[in-house]
Enzyme design. Structure first.
Site, PDB file in Angstrom:
ATOM      1  N   SER A  59       0.563  -1.146   0.105  1.00  0.00           N
ATOM      2  CA  SER A  59       0.025  -0.029  -0.037  1.00  0.00           C
ATOM      3  C   SER A  59       0.840   1.363   0.057  1.00  0.00           C
ATOM      4  O   SER A  59       0.230   2.271  -0.018  1.00  0.00           O
ATOM      5  CB  SER A  59      -0.752  -0.219   1.154  1.00  0.00           C
ATOM      6  OG  SER A  59      -0.276   0.293   2.418  1.00  0.00           O
ATOM      7  N   LYS A  70      -6.358   4.233   8.627  1.00  0.00           N
ATOM      8  CA  LYS A  70      -5.284   4.980   8.091  1.00  0.00           C
ATOM      9  C   LYS A  70      -5.787   6.612   8.189  1.00  0.00           C
ATOM     10  O   LYS A  70      -4.980   7.624   8.323  1.00  0.00           O
ATOM     11  CB  LYS A  70      -5.078   4.848   6.808  1.00  0.00           C
ATOM     12  CG  LYS A  70      -4.152   3.400   6.459  1.00  0.00           C
ATOM     13  CD  LYS A  70      -4.124   3.205   5.190  1.00  0.00           C
ATOM     14  CE  LYS A  70      -3.111   1.884   5.004  1.00  0.00           C
ATOM     15  NZ  LYS A  70      -3.541   1.259   3.652  1.00  0.00           N
TER      16      LYS A  70
END
Ligand code: ADP
Ligand code: MG
Length: 809
Positions: A708, A751
Site C-alpha cells: 500500500s 489510516k
C-alpha cells in the site's frame, strides 16, 4: 493287615528288612510288573512314596503285594499322559520292593517303595492288565580315584550348605549325607532329594559312570546354591523394608497417643473432616464426587509427612474451590444493559447495538450458546472495558486472561498431576477466581497466540470455545470434565489476520476503530478524568482540566489510536498535583486554592513534549512523501524518503521493509523511469545510469510491509527527479502497478484516523476505496479532504506542486 477307625487299610511287609534284603540280594526275576511314574524319578537305595490311583496300577500293586512285592518304577516321558504305553516310557528305571501300602476310602492307595537297583527294560511281555517287562540289571561303574574322592567331598559340602538354607529338606539329611562316603549311594541320595526338573533327574539316573554323575550333580548343586543365595538376598531386602515401615508405623501410633494425651487433635483427621465438609458444600457433579471420595480416602490413609499427602490435599482444594454448581442469575433486561454500556462508554454506537442484539438473542433463548464474541481493534479503544460492562449489565462475574505469547497447551489445559508442582491451566484457574460457572470470560490477545504457536494451544482454545464440546472441558490436572457451556466468552484481538481460521469461524467479530482527537477529548472529560481523580485521591479537591490542556496532552504527549496513554498522562498530571498538595500540607502552607489545569500547567507538569508532527518538517525537501500504513496497533503515518547520488544506476532500499514493500519500490521506480521525460523534460537521458537511488522508510518500530506504500514511493521518486516538494499536508495510500494503475488497499478507517492525528489535511487514495471512506461516520473524517485516483499521474498531480502545469493527466 490291620484296619484303623477311618477305614484306611494299612498293609506292611511282615518283615520289611527281610523283604528288601530278598529283593536286593536275590537274583533278579526275569520279568516284573512296571509301574509308570508320571512326574518323578526313583533312584536306587532310596524310599519313594507314591500315590496310586489308576485301576491297572491298583491291580498291579495288589498282585505284587500277593507275591514277591517287587516291581519296576519307570518314568513316563510325558507327564501329561494318563496311561502311558511301553513306547511312552523311558528305558531305564529302578527295581523296588513295596514296603508299605495304605488304602484310602476313595479307592486309591499310597505306597512306599524301597528302590534297590537300576535296570534296563529289555522288552515288554504284556500290557494287560498291566505292563510287565523283561529287565536286565544296569549297575554303576565306579573307578576310585582322587578326583572321584574330591568330587564326593565337594558334593557333600555343597549339599550340606544347601540343606541349611532350603526349608523343604529335612535336617536329618545332613547327618545322612555326612555319613555316606560311597559315591554311588551319595549321588542317589542327593539326586532323589533335589527338586530339579524331571528330565534332569532322569539323566542323572541314566548316568552309569558315577564320576560323571557326581560332576553333573555338583554343577546342579552350585546352580541351586546360587539361586538360594539370590533368593535370600531379596528376602532380606524385603524384610528390612518391612521393618522400616513397621518402625514408622509404631512411631506414628506413639505420636498419636502423645497428641491425644496432650489434648491435640489428630492433624490429618481434622484436615480430612474439613475437606469432607467443603466437598459436600461444593455440590460436585457425580464424576467429580467420585474422584473426591477416592482421593479423600487415600488422604486419610497417608501420614501428613508423605509427599503424596500434599499433592492430594492440593488437588482436593482445587476441587472444592471450583464453582461446580455456583452461578449468578442473569439480568436480561436490554434497557438496563443499554444504560450500563452508555454509562461506561462514549459513543461506540454500532458496537453497542451489536452487543445488545447479541444479548437480546440470548435472553430470548437462554439455551442457545451462540457464537463467541470477538472484539478486534487497536489497543486502548475499550475492548476490555466493554467486556466488563457486559458483565456488569448481565450481573455476571468478570474474568480476563491473556493468551498472548502462549506456546504451550499445558498453560491452557494444565499439567497432569504426575508432574511435580502441577496446576490446572489458565481456564480452570480463572473459573476458580470467578467463583461462578457462568462468568463473562474475556480471552485477550487471541491473535498473538496463533501467531506465536503452531497448533497446540489453539486446539485447546478451540475446545474451550466450541459450544458443541465445551460442556465437558477436561483440564489435564483435574482430569474431570468441567462444564463451560454457561460461560460467556469474549475474545479480543488487535488483528484478524493472525487468528487461526478454525477459531475465527466460531466467533462473531466486532470491529472497534481508533478515536479522533475530538472523541478522545470527550472520552477524557467524561470518563478518564473523573476516574483518574478518584484513583489519585483528588475527588472533591476542586481540580479540573481545561479543554486546551486535554488537547495538548492528546496532541503533544500521546500518539495512539486508543486512549490508554491519554489516561496514563492524565493520571500523571494528577499524581504530580497530589504530591504538591501533600507537600504543601506538610510544610503547613495553606490549602491550595481550587485549580483548573491549563495547557501551560499541563505542559509544566508533564515536561518535554513527546510527540511532534513530523509532517511539516520532513516534507520541505523534494523526494519525501507521506504514506499511510495499517498496523495492529492502529494506523500510522510513514515517510518515504528518496535520494540520489552519483553512481551507476543502483537502487538501495532500507528501513527494514518486508519483501512485498521492496517489490513495490522496484515497481514504482520502473514506472518513474518510464515516465522520466514527462516528469522532468530537462533531466539528462543518462541521468539514471549515472546515479544511485536510495529509498528509505524511517520510523523503525512499525512493521512495514504490504503493497500500500506504492503510491507514496512513486510520488517520492517523482518528486525527487522533478525536484519539486510534495505538499506537506497531503498523505497517500495505494498500490501501484507497472503500468501506473492505482489499486485499492485495506485499513482505510485506521489510516484516515492516523492522518487526522498527524495533522494531515488531504489524503490521496484509490478510487475503488471510496465506499469504505463513506462508511466512516462523518464526524470521524471531519477536516479531511479525500482525493480519489486510479492512476499514478492523478496522484502526482494532486501531491506535487506544479506537476499538473507541465504534463497531461
Ligand atoms: N469509548 C470509550 N468510552 C469511555 N472510556 C473508554 C472508551 N474507550 C476506551 N476507554 C477507556 O480507555 C481505557 C483503555 O481501554 P481498554 O478497554 O483497556 O482497551 P483495550 O482493551 O481495547 O486495549 C479504559 O480505561 C477504558 O475505559
Ligand atoms: Mg484490553
Amino acid at each position: 493287615m490291620n484296619e484303623n477307625g477311618d477305614g484306611i487299610q494299612v498293609v506292611e511287609a511282615d518283615d520289611i528288612e527281610e523283604a528288601i534284603r530278598a529283593g536286593v540280594s536275590g537274583p533278579l526275576p526275569a520279568a516284573l510288573p512296571v509301574l509308570p511314574l508320571k512326574d518323578a524319578v526313583a533312584y536306587p537305595d532310596t524310599l519313594t512314596p507314591l500315590a496310586v490311583g489308576q485301576e491297572r496300577s491298583i491291580k498291579l500293586v495288589d498282585h505284587a503285594l500277593g507275591g514277591e512285592r517287587m516291581l519296576v518304577l519307570v518314568t513316563s516321558r510325558d507327564p501329561e499322559l494318563d496311561e502311558p504305553g511301553p513306547e511312552d516310557l523311558h528305558e531305564i528305571g529302578v527295581v523296588g520292593v513295596v514296603a508299605r501300602m495304605i488304602k484310602i476310602p476313595d479307592g486309591t492307595m499310597r505306597i512306599l517303595v524301597q528302590a534297590t537297583e537300576r535296570v534296563r527294560i529289555a522288552d515288554y511281555v504284556t500290557e494287560k492288565p498291566y505292563l510287565v517287562a523283561r529287565i536286565e540289571a544296569l549297575p554303576d561303574e565306579v573307578s576310585p580315584s582322587p578326583e572321584l574322592e574330591a568330587l564326593t567331598r565337594n558334593v557333600q559340602r555343597t549339599f550340606s550348605e544347601i540343606i541349611e538354607q532350603i526349608p523343604y529338606l529335612p535336617e536329618e539329611l545332613q547327618l545322612a549325607v555326612t555319613n555316606i562316603d560311597d559315591p554311588s549311594a551319595l549321588s542317589n541320595l542327593i539326586a532323589g532329594a533335589l527338586r530339579i526338573p524331571t528330565a534332569e533327574k532322569q539323566e542323572l539316573l541314566e548316568e552309569v559312570d558315577v564320576g560323571r554323575r557326581l560332576r553333573r550333580l555338583s554343577e546342579l548343586l552350585a546352580r541351586e546354591l546360587e539361586v538360594i543365595q539370590l533368593g535370600s538376598q531379596i528376602q532380606s531386602q524385603v524384610e528390612s523394608e518391612m521393618e522400616k515401615g513397621q518402625r514408622e508405623y509404631y512411631l506414628r501410633e506413639q505420636l498419636k497417643a502423645i497428641q491425644h494425651e496432650l489434648g491435640e487433635e489428630d492433624e490429618t483427621q481434622a484436615e480430612v473432616n474439613e475437606l469432607r465438609e467443603r466437598i459436600t458444600a461444593a455440590e460436585l457433579p457425580e464424576e467429580a464426587q467420585k474422584a473426591a471420595d477416592r482421593e479423600l480416602s487415600r488422604l486419610e490413609r497417608l501420614p501428613p509427612a508423605a509427599a503424596e499427602y500434599g499433592v492430594i490435599r492440593t488437588y482436593l482444594e482445587w476441587l472444592v474451590e471450583l464453582p461446580w454448581s455456583k452461578e449468578t442469575t442473569d439480568d436480561l433486561d436490554i434497557a438496563h444493559a443499554r444504560e450500563v454500556l452508555d454509562a461506561d462508554h462514549y459513543d461506540l454506537e454500532q458496537v453497542k447495538d451489536r452487543i445488545l442484539e447479541y444479548l437480546a438473542v440470548r435472553s430470548l433463548n437462554p439455551d442457545s450458546h451462540g457464537p463467541i464474541l470477538c472484539f478486534v481493534g487497536p489497543p486502548g479503544v475499550g475492548k476490555t472495558s466493554l467486556g466488563r460492562s457486559i458483565a456488569r449489565a448481565l450481573g455476571r462475574e468478570f474474568e480476563r486472561i491473556s493468551v498472548g505469547g502462549v506456546r504451550d497447551e499445558a498453560e491452557i489445559r494444565g499439567h497432569r498431576r504426575t508432574y511435580i508442582g502441577a496446576m490446572p491451566g489458565t481456564i480452570i484457574r480463572a473459573l476458580r477466581d470467578a467463583g461462578s460457572r457462568n462468568p463473562v470470560f474475556m480471552i485477550d490477545e487471541i491473535d498473538k497466540m496463533g501467531a506465536d504457536f503452531r497448533g497446540d494451544p489453539s486446539s485447546a482454545m478451540l475446545e474451550v470455545l466450541d459450544p458443541a464440546q465445551n460442556d465437558g472441558f477436561r483440564d489435564h490436572y483435574l482430569d474431570l470434565p468441567f462444564d463451560l457451556s454457561e460461560v460467556l466468552f469474549i475474545a479480543t484481538a488487535n488483528s484478524l489476520e493472525t487468528i487461526p481460521g478454525p477459531l475465527l469461524d466460531r466467533m462473531e467479530v466486532i470491529q472497534l476503530a481508533g478515536y479522533t482527537a475530538d472523541e478522545k477529548l470527550h472520552i477524557a472529560k467524561r470518563y478518564l478524568v473523573p476516574r483518574q481523580l478518584a484513583e489519585n485521591g483528588l475527588r472533591g479537591a476542586g481540580v479540573r482540566f481545561a479543554d486546551p490542556a486535554l488537547r495538548a496532552i492528546i496532541d503533544e504527549y500521546t500518539r495512539e489510536a486508543g486512549v490508554r496513554n491519554l489516561e496514563r498522562e492524565i493520571g500523571n498530571v494528577f499524581r504530580k498535583l497530589a504530591r504538591q498538595i501533600a507537600e504543601n500540607k506538610a510544610s503547613r502552607k495553606r490549602r491550595p486554592p481550587k485549580q483548573t489545569i491549563s495547557a501551560k500547567r499541563a505542559r509544566e507538569l508533564l515536561g518535554r513534549r513527546r510527540v511532534f508532527s513530523e509532517t511539516r518538517r520532513r516534507t520541505k525537501d523534494a523526494g519525501v512523501a507521506t504514506g499511510l500504513a495499517w498496523t495492529p496497533v492502529g494506523g500510522e503515518v510513514l515517510f518515504v524518503e528518496a535520494t540520489a547520488m552519483p553512481g551507476s544506476g543502483r537502487l538501495t532500499i532500507t528501513g527494514q521493509l518486508g519483501e512485498v514493500m521492496r517489490e513495490s519500490a522496484q515497481a514504482a521506480l520502473s514506472w518513474v523511469r518510464g515516465h522520466a521525460a514527462e516528469l522532468n523534460p530537462e533531466l539528462p537521458s543518462d541521468w539514471f545510469a549515472e546515479h544511485d537511488l536510495h529509498v528509505h522508510v524511517p520510523a523503525g518500530a512499525v512493521p512495514k510491509d504490504g503493497p500500500s506504500a506504492g503510491v507514496a514511493m512513486a510520488t517520492a521518486l517523482s518528486s525527487l527527479i522533478s525536484d519539486r516538494p510534495i505538499s506537506p499536508e497531503t498523505a497517500m495510500t495505494g498500490e501501484v502497478t507497472l503500468t501506473g494503475q492505482v489499486l485499492p488497499v485495506g485499513g482505510l478507517k485506521e489510516k484516515s484516523l492516523a492522518a487526522l492525528r498527524a495533522g494531515i489535511k488531504r489524503v490521496i487514495l484509490p478510487d475503488r476505496n471510496q465506499g469504505e471512506i463513506l462508511e466512516i461516520p462523518e464526524h470521524e473524517r471531519d477536516g479531511l479532504e479525500f482525493v480519489y485516483v486510479d492512476r499514478v499521474e492523478q496522484a502526482l498531480a494532486a501531491a506535487i506542486d506544479g506537476y499538473a502545469s507541465r504534463s497531461r493527466v
